[in-house]
Design a protein around this motif. Structure first.
Motif, PDB file in Angstrom:
ATOM      1  N   THR A 155       0.943  -1.220   0.038  1.00  0.00           N
ATOM      2  CA  THR A 155      -0.152  -0.007  -0.090  1.00  0.00           C
ATOM      3  C   THR A 155       1.029   1.110  -0.106  1.00  0.00           C
ATOM      4  OG1 THR A 155      -1.758  -1.138   1.246  1.00  0.00           O
ATOM      5  CG2 THR A 155      -2.021   1.420   1.149  1.00  0.00           C
ATOM      6  N   VAL A 156       0.756   2.182  -0.975  1.00  0.00           N
ATOM      7  CA  VAL A 156       1.729   3.111  -1.229  1.00  0.00           C
ATOM      8  C   VAL A 156       1.033   4.377  -1.025  1.00  0.00           C
ATOM      9  CG1 VAL A 156       3.200   1.864  -2.844  1.00  0.00           C
ATOM     10  CG2 VAL A 156       1.237   3.182  -3.743  1.00  0.00           C
ATOM     11  N   TYR A 194       0.932  -2.917  -6.331  1.00  0.00           N
ATOM     12  CA  TYR A 194       0.804  -1.783  -5.678  1.00  0.00           C
ATOM     13  C   TYR A 194      -0.722  -1.460  -5.262  1.00  0.00           C
ATOM     14  CZ  TYR A 194       5.728  -1.123  -6.714  1.00  0.00           C
ATOM     15  OH  TYR A 194       6.971  -1.158  -6.589  1.00  0.00           O
ATOM     16  N   VAL A 216       8.603  -5.389  -1.941  1.00  0.00           N
ATOM     17  CA  VAL A 216       8.272  -5.984  -3.308  1.00  0.00           C
ATOM     18  C   VAL A 216       9.230  -7.178  -3.577  1.00  0.00           C
ATOM     19  CG1 VAL A 216       8.369  -5.987  -5.981  1.00  0.00           C
ATOM     20  CG2 VAL A 216       6.925  -4.283  -4.784  1.00  0.00           C
ATOM     21  N   LYS A 274      -3.482   1.634  -3.724  1.00  0.00           N
ATOM     22  CA  LYS A 274      -3.992   3.073  -3.188  1.00  0.00           C
ATOM     23  C   LYS A 274      -5.256   2.825  -2.658  1.00  0.00           C
ATOM     24  CE  LYS A 274      -1.223   5.421  -6.847  1.00  0.00           C
ATOM     25  NZ  LYS A 274      -1.408   6.333  -7.909  1.00  0.00           N
ATOM     26  N   VAL A 291       6.954   4.659  -5.601  1.00  0.00           N
ATOM     27  CA  VAL A 291       7.327   3.107  -5.688  1.00  0.00           C
ATOM     28  C   VAL A 291       8.727   2.758  -5.811  1.00  0.00           C
ATOM     29  CG1 VAL A 291       4.815   2.569  -6.798  1.00  0.00           C
ATOM     30  CG2 VAL A 291       6.904   3.112  -8.151  1.00  0.00           C
ATOM     31  N   ILE A 330       4.896   3.041   4.165  1.00  0.00           N
ATOM     32  CA  ILE A 330       4.274   2.075   3.393  1.00  0.00           C
ATOM     33  C   ILE A 330       3.295   1.484   4.142  1.00  0.00           C
ATOM     34  CG2 ILE A 330       5.668   2.076   1.264  1.00  0.00           C
ATOM     35  CD1 ILE A 330       6.520  -0.642   2.298  1.00  0.00           C
ATOM     36  N   CYS A 380       9.466   0.115  -0.830  1.00  0.00           N
ATOM     37  CA  CYS A 380       8.770  -0.397  -1.857  1.00  0.00           C
ATOM     38  C   CYS A 380       9.656  -1.499  -2.437  1.00  0.00           C
ATOM     39  CB  CYS A 380       8.309   0.561  -2.969  1.00  0.00           C
ATOM     40  SG  CYS A 380       7.045   1.715  -2.229  1.00  0.00           S
TER      41      CYS A 380
END
Length: 354
Positions: A155-156, A294, A282, A296, A273, A314, A278
């Motif tokens: 979650t960015v 990703y 990832v 939002k 990202v 994040i 991140c």
């Protein structure tokens, strides 16, 4: 107290009611669990947060990485029950499974940098008291917030939130008379707001507003036009929009007789990202055999608070966030245990950045 394994701790945490402002028992249980590990310090602070660090933290020292999630849940209870592969109960998704995963990952992570983990209070309230207090004595270089993202989501971004309180003034009178009716005036105002912020499919860049509370008159006096009508509107807005600008729209569209106050104003946030957080998470998700994605979110979280304080953040955790605040919360144990592994690997991946 005998030692707890990761699943037993999660099970007991979900069974421990902890609505906002009543997190103490959950904090004490968390502290007992944290003390099973080899943290240098573990304590409950003045805001009721359960905190631990792999170094002898003193006020003013900066953790390199903070893993934090919330102890509290919404006040609405739901039944707890356990199946062989999942746990149902309030907080199973939002967000005790994420918090328990952070605790377990931090407790077993072998990293050379300063690591702090915290279960914070009042996230589900408008105060975010726990996170605000934590930042007064421990301002990390970066942070991971424990919130559900289905185990493979990073979650960015979160939308910001405004709580708008309005009062429409009219004239109390007999319902048989033509009068200045605050109910009708409120309808007119809300129609203007809806024209400016139309209903839409959940696109992240759109403003979402919902009327969440309304109060006027009395059922014991249905032949009386009330003098005032009070109502609240919950507003969610993307990071690209300023809260002050949206607040000004509410004020500008308000007709005569409608007063507008903005009680809570939390900006939307988004992390690049390409940030090391991140990339590290990832990579850890890929190593677990999952396809990273990703995310939002249209809600808000304590990530909004830390990002607004200038701390790259994040959010990550097990569980389906569409079950947040419902009567159907559950978490799959395999997802919970996988999230622990992902967080440990992400913490390891971050070594090169400190």
């Amino acid at each position: 107290m005998k030692s707890m394994d990761t699943v037993e701790f999660l099970d007991r945490l979900i069974q421990t009611p902890s609505p906002s402002f009543h997190e103490r028992k959950a904090a004490e249980l968390s502290l007992s669990y944290l003390r099973q590990f080899s943290f240098e310090r573990a304590w409950i602070d003045a805001a009721g947060n359960a905190v631990a660090s792999n170094y002898a933290h003193k006020k003013g020292m900066r953790p390199d990485l903070l893993l934090f999630g919330h102890l509290d849940t919404i006040a609405s209870p739901m039944p707890y029950w356990r199946e062989s592969d999942k746990i149902h109960g309030r907080g199973a998704v939002d967000a005790k499974s994420s918090l328990a995963a952070l605790f377990s990952a931090a407790g077993t992570a072998d990293v050379p940098y300063r690591l702090m983990v915290a279960g914070v209070t009042e996230e589900e309230a408008t105060t975010s008291k726990g996170t605000h207090h934590l930042l007064t004595y421990a301002r990390p270089k970066m942070a991971i917030n424990g919130e559900p993202s289905n185990t493979n989501g990073v979650t960015v971004a979160y939308k910001g939130r405004m709580v708008v309180e309005c009062r429409t003034h009219g004239k109390a009178s007999h319902a048989g008379m033509a009068s200045e009716n605050p109910i009708e005036r409120t309808f007119e105002y809300y129609a203007k707001l809806r024209e400016h912020f139309p209903l839409h499919k959940n696109r992240f860049e759109n403003v979402i507003l919902n009327l969440t509370h309304i109060s006027a008159g009395s059922q014991d006096a249905l032949n009386v036009v009330p003098e005032t009508l009070d109502f609240f509107i919950d507003v969610r807005l993307p990071p690209s929009m300023k809260n002050s600008e949206v607040g000004n729209v509410f004020r500008r569209l308000a007709p005569q007789g409608v007063s507008v106050k903005v009680h809570e104003s939390l900006p939307g946030v988004e992390t690049d990202v390409n940030h090391p957080l991140c990339r590290s998470l990832v990579g850890a998700i890929r190593d677990a055999g999952l396809p990273p994605r990703y995310v939002k979110k249209h809600g808000s979280a304590d990530m909004n608070v830390t990002m607004h304080a200038g701390i790259p953040t994040i959010a990550y955790g097990p569980g389906d966030s569409s079950l947040d605040h419902t009567q159907h919360e559950f978490v799959l144990l395999k997802d919970y245990e996988m999230a622990i592994g992902v967080l440990k690997k992400a913490a390891k991946n971050l070594e090169v950045y400190f």
